[in-house]
Design an enzyme around this catalytic site. Sequence first.
Site, PDB file in Angstrom:
ATOM      1  CB  CYS A 172      -0.916  -0.004   1.216  1.00 19.20           C
ATOM      2  SG  CYS A 172      -1.961   1.461   1.246  1.00 19.20           S
ATOM      3  NE  ARG A 200      -7.600  -2.144 -10.500  1.00 20.97           N
ATOM      4  CZ  ARG A 200      -6.626  -1.479 -11.087  1.00 20.97           C
ATOM      5  NH1 ARG A 200      -6.741  -0.182 -11.251  1.00 20.97           N
ATOM      6  NH2 ARG A 200      -5.541  -2.092 -11.515  1.00 20.97           N
TER       7      ARG A 200
END
Length: 329
Positions: free
Chosen positions: A96, A230
Amino acid sequence: MTNDQRQYLSVAPMMERTDRHFRYFMRQITKRSLLYTEMVTTAAILHGDREKLLGFSPEEKPLALQVGGDNPNDLYTCAQIAEDMGYDEINLNIGCPSSRVQNGNFGACLMAQPEVVAKAVEAMQKATDLPVTVKHRIGIDDRDSYEDMREFVQVVSQTGCQRFSVHARKAWLQGLSPKENRDVPPLRYEDVYRLKQEFPNLFIEINGGIKTLEQVRDHLQFVDSVMIGRAAYDNPYLFATVDRDFYGETGEVRDRHDIIESMYPYIEYWTNRGWKLNAIARHLLQLFSGQPGTKAWKRHISEHGCRPGAGVEVIQGALAKVPQPPVLV
Ligand SMILES: Cc1cc2nc3c(=O)[nH]c(=O)nc-3n(C[C@H](O)[C@H](O)[C@H](O)COP(=O)(O)O)c2cc1C
Protein backbone atom coordinates in the site's frame (compact mmCIF):
# COMPACT_ATOMS: atom_id res chain seq x y z
CA MET A 1 0.70 -28.73 -0.67
CA THR A 2 -1.44 -31.44 -2.23
CA ASN A 3 -3.18 -30.83 -5.53
CA ASP A 4 -6.45 -30.80 -3.67
CA GLN A 5 -5.43 -27.76 -1.64
CA ARG A 6 -3.46 -26.07 -4.40
CA GLN A 7 -4.56 -22.49 -5.00
CA TYR A 8 -4.77 -21.14 -8.53
CA LEU A 9 -6.77 -17.99 -8.01
CA SER A 10 -7.48 -15.48 -5.32
CA VAL A 11 -9.53 -12.33 -4.92
CA ALA A 12 -7.25 -9.48 -3.87
CA PRO A 13 -7.60 -7.60 -0.59
CA MET A 14 -9.41 -4.31 -1.27
CA MET A 15 -10.33 -1.66 1.28
CA GLU A 16 -14.01 -0.75 1.28
CA ARG A 17 -14.70 -3.70 -1.01
CA THR A 18 -13.66 -7.11 0.28
CA ASP A 19 -15.66 -6.90 3.49
CA ARG A 20 -17.48 -9.91 4.86
CA HIS A 21 -20.59 -9.35 2.73
CA PHE A 22 -18.71 -9.17 -0.54
CA ARG A 23 -16.73 -12.24 0.43
CA TYR A 24 -19.87 -14.21 1.28
CA PHE A 25 -21.29 -13.17 -2.09
CA MET A 26 -18.12 -14.28 -3.91
CA ARG A 27 -18.44 -17.64 -2.18
CA GLN A 28 -21.75 -18.16 -3.92
CA ILE A 29 -19.79 -17.89 -7.18
CA THR A 30 -16.55 -19.71 -6.35
CA LYS A 31 -15.99 -22.10 -3.47
CA ARG A 32 -12.32 -22.69 -4.16
CA SER A 33 -10.68 -19.33 -4.81
CA LEU A 34 -8.81 -17.91 -1.85
CA LEU A 35 -10.41 -14.78 -0.42
CA TYR A 36 -8.71 -11.95 1.43
CA THR A 37 -10.03 -9.44 3.92
CA GLU A 38 -9.46 -5.74 3.49
CA MET A 39 -6.20 -4.62 5.08
CA VAL A 40 -6.69 -4.19 8.82
CA THR A 41 -3.98 -2.37 10.76
CA THR A 42 -2.45 -3.93 13.83
CA ALA A 43 -3.65 -0.94 15.88
CA ALA A 44 -7.23 -1.54 14.77
CA ILE A 45 -7.00 -5.25 15.57
CA LEU A 46 -5.51 -4.63 19.00
CA HIS A 47 -7.71 -1.72 20.06
CA GLY A 48 -10.80 -1.80 17.82
CA ASP A 49 -14.08 -3.69 17.80
CA ARG A 50 -12.69 -7.09 16.92
CA GLU A 51 -15.92 -8.77 15.91
CA LYS A 52 -16.84 -5.86 13.64
CA LEU A 53 -13.41 -5.71 12.03
CA LEU A 54 -12.56 -9.38 11.82
CA GLY A 55 -15.81 -11.34 12.11
CA PHE A 56 -16.66 -13.62 9.20
CA SER A 57 -18.99 -16.45 8.27
CA PRO A 58 -17.50 -19.95 8.08
CA GLU A 59 -18.68 -20.17 4.47
CA GLU A 60 -16.10 -17.55 3.51
CA LYS A 61 -13.22 -19.95 4.09
CA PRO A 62 -10.57 -20.42 2.82
CA LEU A 63 -9.95 -16.89 4.03
CA ALA A 64 -6.78 -14.90 4.63
CA LEU A 65 -6.54 -11.96 6.99
CA GLN A 66 -4.43 -9.14 5.62
CA VAL A 67 -2.71 -7.00 8.22
CA GLY A 68 -0.80 -3.76 7.97
CA GLY A 69 1.92 -3.06 10.50
CA ASP A 70 5.63 -3.28 11.24
CA ASN A 71 5.88 -3.87 14.97
CA PRO A 72 6.81 -7.53 15.64
CA ASN A 73 5.13 -7.63 19.06
CA ASP A 74 1.88 -6.28 17.68
CA LEU A 75 2.03 -8.59 14.69
CA TYR A 76 2.69 -11.54 17.01
CA THR A 77 -0.52 -10.83 18.89
CA CYS A 78 -2.47 -10.22 15.69
CA ALA A 79 -1.34 -13.56 14.29
CA GLN A 80 -2.55 -15.31 17.45
CA ILE A 81 -5.89 -13.55 17.14
CA ALA A 82 -6.15 -14.56 13.46
CA GLU A 83 -5.58 -18.19 14.37
CA ASP A 84 -8.03 -18.08 17.29
CA MET A 85 -10.69 -16.61 15.04
CA GLY A 86 -10.29 -19.36 12.47
CA TYR A 87 -8.55 -17.63 9.59
CA ASP A 88 -6.61 -19.84 7.19
CA GLU A 89 -3.69 -17.52 6.48
CA ILE A 90 -2.25 -14.24 7.65
CA ASN A 91 -0.86 -11.89 5.04
CA LEU A 92 1.34 -8.86 5.52
CA ASN A 93 0.68 -5.83 3.33
CA ILE A 94 3.90 -4.54 1.75
CA GLY A 95 2.11 -2.90 -1.17
CA CYS A 96 0.00 0.00 0.00
CA PRO A 97 1.51 3.35 -1.05
CA SER A 98 -0.83 5.70 0.84
CA SER A 99 0.81 8.49 2.84
CA ARG A 100 -1.14 7.57 5.98
CA VAL A 101 0.28 4.07 5.80
CA GLN A 102 3.81 5.40 5.10
CA ASN A 103 3.56 7.59 8.19
CA GLY A 104 3.00 4.42 10.18
CA ASN A 105 6.05 2.87 8.43
CA PHE A 106 4.16 0.00 6.91
CA GLY A 107 2.81 -0.94 3.48
CA ALA A 108 4.95 -0.46 0.37
CA CYS A 109 7.68 1.61 2.06
CA LEU A 110 8.78 -1.60 3.82
CA MET A 111 10.07 -2.93 0.52
CA ALA A 112 13.14 -0.81 1.28
CA GLN A 113 13.51 -2.54 4.67
CA PRO A 114 13.53 -6.29 4.00
CA GLU A 115 15.10 -7.01 7.39
CA VAL A 116 12.20 -5.28 9.15
CA VAL A 117 9.76 -7.37 7.12
CA ALA A 118 11.69 -10.54 7.92
CA LYS A 119 11.49 -9.76 11.66
CA ALA A 120 7.78 -9.07 11.35
CA VAL A 121 7.18 -12.33 9.50
CA GLU A 122 9.26 -14.27 12.02
CA ALA A 123 7.25 -12.85 14.89
CA MET A 124 4.01 -13.97 13.25
CA GLN A 125 5.41 -17.40 12.47
CA LYS A 126 6.30 -17.82 16.15
CA ALA A 127 2.74 -16.95 17.11
CA THR A 128 0.90 -19.28 14.77
CA ASP A 129 1.06 -22.39 12.62
CA LEU A 130 -0.98 -20.64 9.94
CA PRO A 131 0.86 -19.79 6.72
CA VAL A 132 2.32 -16.29 7.03
CA THR A 133 2.46 -14.72 3.59
CA VAL A 134 3.46 -11.41 2.02
CA LYS A 135 1.83 -9.23 -0.64
CA HIS A 136 4.30 -6.83 -2.14
CA ARG A 137 5.19 -4.76 -5.18
CA ILE A 138 7.86 -5.29 -7.82
CA GLY A 139 9.53 -2.17 -6.47
CA ILE A 140 9.15 1.31 -5.05
CA ASP A 141 10.39 4.69 -6.28
CA ASP A 142 14.01 4.36 -7.47
CA ARG A 143 14.42 1.03 -5.75
CA ASP A 144 12.72 -0.70 -8.62
CA SER A 145 15.18 -3.01 -10.35
CA TYR A 146 14.50 -6.73 -10.55
CA GLU A 147 17.57 -7.23 -8.33
CA ASP A 148 16.04 -5.05 -5.59
CA MET A 149 12.91 -7.19 -5.56
CA ARG A 150 14.94 -10.39 -5.63
CA GLU A 151 16.89 -9.22 -2.60
CA PHE A 152 13.64 -8.43 -0.79
CA VAL A 153 12.23 -11.89 -1.50
CA GLN A 154 15.54 -13.56 -0.71
CA VAL A 155 15.73 -11.96 2.74
CA VAL A 156 12.07 -12.49 3.61
CA SER A 157 11.97 -16.08 2.35
CA GLN A 158 14.87 -16.98 4.64
CA THR A 159 12.35 -16.82 7.47
CA GLY A 160 10.54 -19.76 5.89
CA CYS A 161 7.86 -17.55 4.31
CA GLN A 162 6.67 -19.55 1.30
CA ARG A 163 4.02 -17.51 -0.41
CA PHE A 164 4.50 -14.16 -2.12
CA SER A 165 1.76 -12.29 -3.96
CA VAL A 166 3.42 -9.82 -6.24
CA HIS A 167 1.64 -6.76 -7.57
CA ALA A 168 3.52 -6.33 -10.84
CA ARG A 169 3.42 -2.54 -10.74
CA LYS A 170 5.92 -0.55 -8.77
CA ALA A 171 4.65 1.83 -6.10
CA TRP A 172 5.37 5.54 -6.21
CA LEU A 173 5.44 6.77 -2.66
CA GLN A 174 5.28 10.46 -3.58
CA GLY A 175 3.29 12.34 -6.17
CA LEU A 176 0.69 9.73 -7.10
CA SER A 177 -2.46 8.84 -5.21
CA PRO A 178 -2.96 5.12 -4.47
CA LYS A 179 -5.75 5.19 -7.05
CA GLU A 180 -3.50 6.67 -9.76
CA ASN A 181 -0.78 4.20 -8.80
CA ARG A 182 -3.08 1.31 -9.72
CA ASP A 183 -2.82 2.19 -13.42
CA VAL A 184 0.64 3.74 -13.79
CA PRO A 185 3.54 3.04 -14.20
CA PRO A 186 3.32 0.03 -16.53
CA LEU A 187 3.01 -3.54 -15.31
CA ARG A 188 6.13 -5.73 -15.45
CA TYR A 189 4.88 -9.30 -15.45
CA GLU A 190 8.25 -10.61 -16.68
CA ASP A 191 9.84 -9.67 -13.35
CA VAL A 192 7.34 -11.88 -11.53
CA TYR A 193 7.92 -14.77 -13.94
CA ARG A 194 11.65 -14.41 -13.40
CA LEU A 195 11.15 -14.47 -9.65
CA LYS A 196 9.39 -17.82 -9.94
CA GLN A 197 12.22 -19.14 -12.13
CA GLU A 198 14.84 -18.10 -9.61
CA PHE A 199 12.85 -19.28 -6.57
CA PRO A 200 11.12 -22.40 -7.89
CA ASN A 201 10.36 -23.61 -4.35
CA LEU A 202 8.39 -20.52 -3.41
CA PHE A 203 4.71 -20.15 -4.19
CA ILE A 204 4.56 -17.06 -6.39
CA GLU A 205 1.27 -15.36 -7.18
CA ILE A 206 0.98 -12.64 -9.81
CA ASN A 207 -1.33 -9.63 -9.52
CA GLY A 208 -2.17 -6.50 -11.44
CA GLY A 209 -4.39 -5.68 -14.42
CA ILE A 210 -5.63 -9.25 -14.98
CA LYS A 211 -9.18 -9.27 -16.31
CA THR A 212 -9.97 -12.53 -18.08
CA LEU A 213 -9.63 -16.26 -17.45
CA GLU A 214 -7.60 -16.54 -20.67
CA GLN A 215 -5.07 -14.16 -19.14
CA VAL A 216 -5.15 -16.24 -15.95
CA ARG A 217 -4.33 -19.35 -17.96
CA ASP A 218 -1.45 -17.60 -19.69
CA HIS A 219 0.05 -16.43 -16.40
CA LEU A 220 -0.29 -19.88 -14.85
CA GLN A 221 2.29 -21.15 -17.33
CA PHE A 222 4.86 -19.06 -15.47
CA VAL A 223 3.65 -18.65 -11.88
CA ASP A 224 1.69 -20.65 -9.31
CA SER A 225 -1.37 -18.51 -8.88
CA VAL A 226 -3.17 -15.38 -10.01
CA MET A 227 -4.72 -12.72 -7.80
CA ILE A 228 -7.51 -10.58 -9.23
CA GLY A 229 -8.71 -7.36 -7.66
CA ARG A 230 -10.78 -4.83 -9.57
CA ALA A 231 -12.01 -7.25 -12.23
CA ALA A 232 -13.45 -9.45 -9.45
CA TYR A 233 -15.36 -6.54 -8.03
CA ASP A 234 -16.44 -5.00 -11.32
CA ASN A 235 -17.41 -8.35 -12.84
CA PRO A 236 -17.82 -10.98 -10.12
CA TYR A 237 -19.34 -13.47 -12.55
CA LEU A 238 -15.86 -13.73 -14.07
CA PHE A 239 -15.30 -16.36 -11.35
CA ALA A 240 -18.38 -18.45 -12.26
CA THR A 241 -16.47 -21.23 -14.03
CA VAL A 242 -13.28 -21.05 -12.00
CA ASP A 243 -14.02 -24.04 -9.73
CA ARG A 244 -14.74 -26.21 -12.76
CA ASP A 245 -12.03 -24.93 -15.08
CA PHE A 246 -9.14 -24.60 -12.62
CA TYR A 247 -10.00 -26.93 -9.74
CA GLY A 248 -11.73 -29.74 -11.61
CA GLU A 249 -14.97 -29.43 -9.61
CA THR A 250 -17.87 -31.18 -11.27
CA GLY A 251 -20.78 -29.27 -9.72
CA GLU A 252 -23.07 -27.17 -11.87
CA VAL A 253 -22.04 -23.63 -12.77
CA ARG A 254 -24.64 -21.38 -11.19
CA ASP A 255 -26.40 -18.77 -13.26
CA ARG A 256 -26.67 -15.22 -11.97
CA HIS A 257 -30.26 -15.59 -10.81
CA ASP A 258 -29.35 -18.62 -8.71
CA ILE A 259 -26.48 -16.72 -7.15
CA ILE A 260 -28.73 -13.86 -6.06
CA GLU A 261 -31.40 -16.23 -4.76
CA SER A 262 -28.76 -18.04 -2.72
CA MET A 263 -28.08 -14.72 -0.97
CA TYR A 264 -31.66 -14.27 0.31
CA PRO A 265 -31.29 -16.07 3.68
CA TYR A 266 -28.05 -14.23 4.32
CA ILE A 267 -29.63 -10.87 3.51
CA GLU A 268 -32.58 -11.63 5.77
CA TYR A 269 -30.28 -12.68 8.57
CA TRP A 270 -28.37 -9.40 8.56
CA THR A 271 -31.21 -7.01 7.86
CA ASN A 272 -33.22 -8.65 10.67
CA ARG A 273 -30.33 -7.77 12.95
CA GLY A 274 -30.49 -4.12 12.01
CA TRP A 275 -27.92 -3.98 9.23
CA LYS A 276 -28.71 -1.66 6.35
CA LEU A 277 -29.58 -3.54 3.19
CA ASN A 278 -27.12 -1.44 1.22
CA ALA A 279 -24.19 -2.77 3.21
CA ILE A 280 -24.79 -6.02 1.31
CA ALA A 281 -26.64 -4.83 -1.80
CA ARG A 282 -23.87 -2.47 -2.94
CA HIS A 283 -21.65 -5.48 -3.57
CA LEU A 284 -24.25 -7.18 -5.77
CA LEU A 285 -24.64 -4.32 -8.22
CA GLN A 286 -22.09 -5.57 -10.76
CA LEU A 287 -23.29 -9.15 -11.04
CA PHE A 288 -25.21 -8.48 -14.25
CA SER A 289 -22.45 -6.31 -15.68
CA GLY A 290 -22.66 -6.40 -19.49
CA GLN A 291 -25.96 -8.35 -19.41
CA PRO A 292 -29.46 -7.35 -20.49
CA GLY A 293 -31.27 -5.88 -17.48
CA THR A 294 -28.19 -4.63 -15.66
CA LYS A 295 -29.39 -1.02 -15.67
CA ALA A 296 -32.83 -1.90 -14.30
CA TRP A 297 -31.20 -4.12 -11.65
CA LYS A 298 -28.92 -1.33 -10.44
CA ARG A 299 -31.60 1.34 -10.65
CA HIS A 300 -34.08 -0.65 -8.59
CA ILE A 301 -31.52 -1.28 -5.85
CA SER A 302 -30.30 2.33 -5.85
CA GLU A 303 -33.84 3.71 -5.66
CA HIS A 304 -35.22 1.34 -3.04
CA GLY A 305 -32.21 -0.04 -1.21
CA CYS A 306 -31.58 2.92 1.07
CA ARG A 307 -35.15 3.35 2.32
CA PRO A 308 -35.52 2.74 6.05
CA GLY A 309 -36.42 -0.89 6.69
CA ALA A 310 -35.43 -1.99 3.19
CA GLY A 311 -34.93 -5.75 3.11
CA VAL A 312 -34.62 -8.73 0.84
CA GLU A 313 -37.82 -7.77 -1.04
CA VAL A 314 -35.83 -4.99 -2.73
CA ILE A 315 -33.41 -7.53 -4.14
CA GLN A 316 -36.28 -9.79 -5.18
CA GLY A 317 -37.95 -6.84 -6.92
CA ALA A 318 -34.72 -5.93 -8.69
CA LEU A 319 -34.15 -9.52 -9.81
CA ALA A 320 -37.63 -9.69 -11.29
CA LYS A 321 -36.55 -6.93 -13.68
CA VAL A 322 -33.67 -8.94 -15.09
CA PRO A 323 -34.51 -11.42 -17.89
CA GLN A 324 -33.97 -15.07 -16.91
CA PRO A 325 -31.30 -16.79 -18.99
CA PRO A 326 -32.71 -19.29 -21.50
CA VAL A 327 -32.91 -22.86 -20.17
CA LEU A 328 -30.55 -25.04 -22.20
CA VAL A 329 -31.87 -28.49 -23.06
C1 LIG B 1 -10.42 -0.08 -3.90
C2 LIG B 1 -9.13 -0.81 -3.70
C3 LIG B 1 -8.68 -1.06 -2.43
C4 LIG B 1 -7.47 -1.75 -2.23
N1 LIG B 1 -7.09 -2.09 -0.95
C5 LIG B 1 -6.01 -2.91 -0.77
C6 LIG B 1 -5.71 -3.45 0.51
O1 LIG B 1 -6.42 -3.24 1.49
N2 LIG B 1 -4.60 -4.23 0.62
C7 LIG B 1 -3.79 -4.52 -0.46
O2 LIG B 1 -2.81 -5.25 -0.33
N3 LIG B 1 -4.09 -4.05 -1.68
C8 LIG B 1 -5.17 -3.27 -1.85
N4 LIG B 1 -5.51 -2.87 -3.11
C9 LIG B 1 -4.68 -3.32 -4.25
C10 LIG B 1 -5.23 -4.63 -4.81
O3 LIG B 1 -5.13 -5.68 -3.87
C11 LIG B 1 -4.45 -5.04 -6.08
O4 LIG B 1 -3.10 -5.25 -5.74
C12 LIG B 1 -4.52 -3.97 -7.17
O5 LIG B 1 -5.84 -3.48 -7.32
C13 LIG B 1 -4.03 -4.53 -8.51
O6 LIG B 1 -4.80 -5.65 -8.90
P1 LIG B 1 -6.00 -5.51 -9.99
O7 LIG B 1 -5.41 -4.82 -11.19
O8 LIG B 1 -6.41 -6.92 -10.27
O9 LIG B 1 -7.06 -4.67 -9.36
C14 LIG B 1 -6.70 -2.17 -3.33
C15 LIG B 1 -7.17 -1.91 -4.62
C16 LIG B 1 -8.37 -1.26 -4.82
C17 LIG B 1 -8.88 -1.04 -6.22
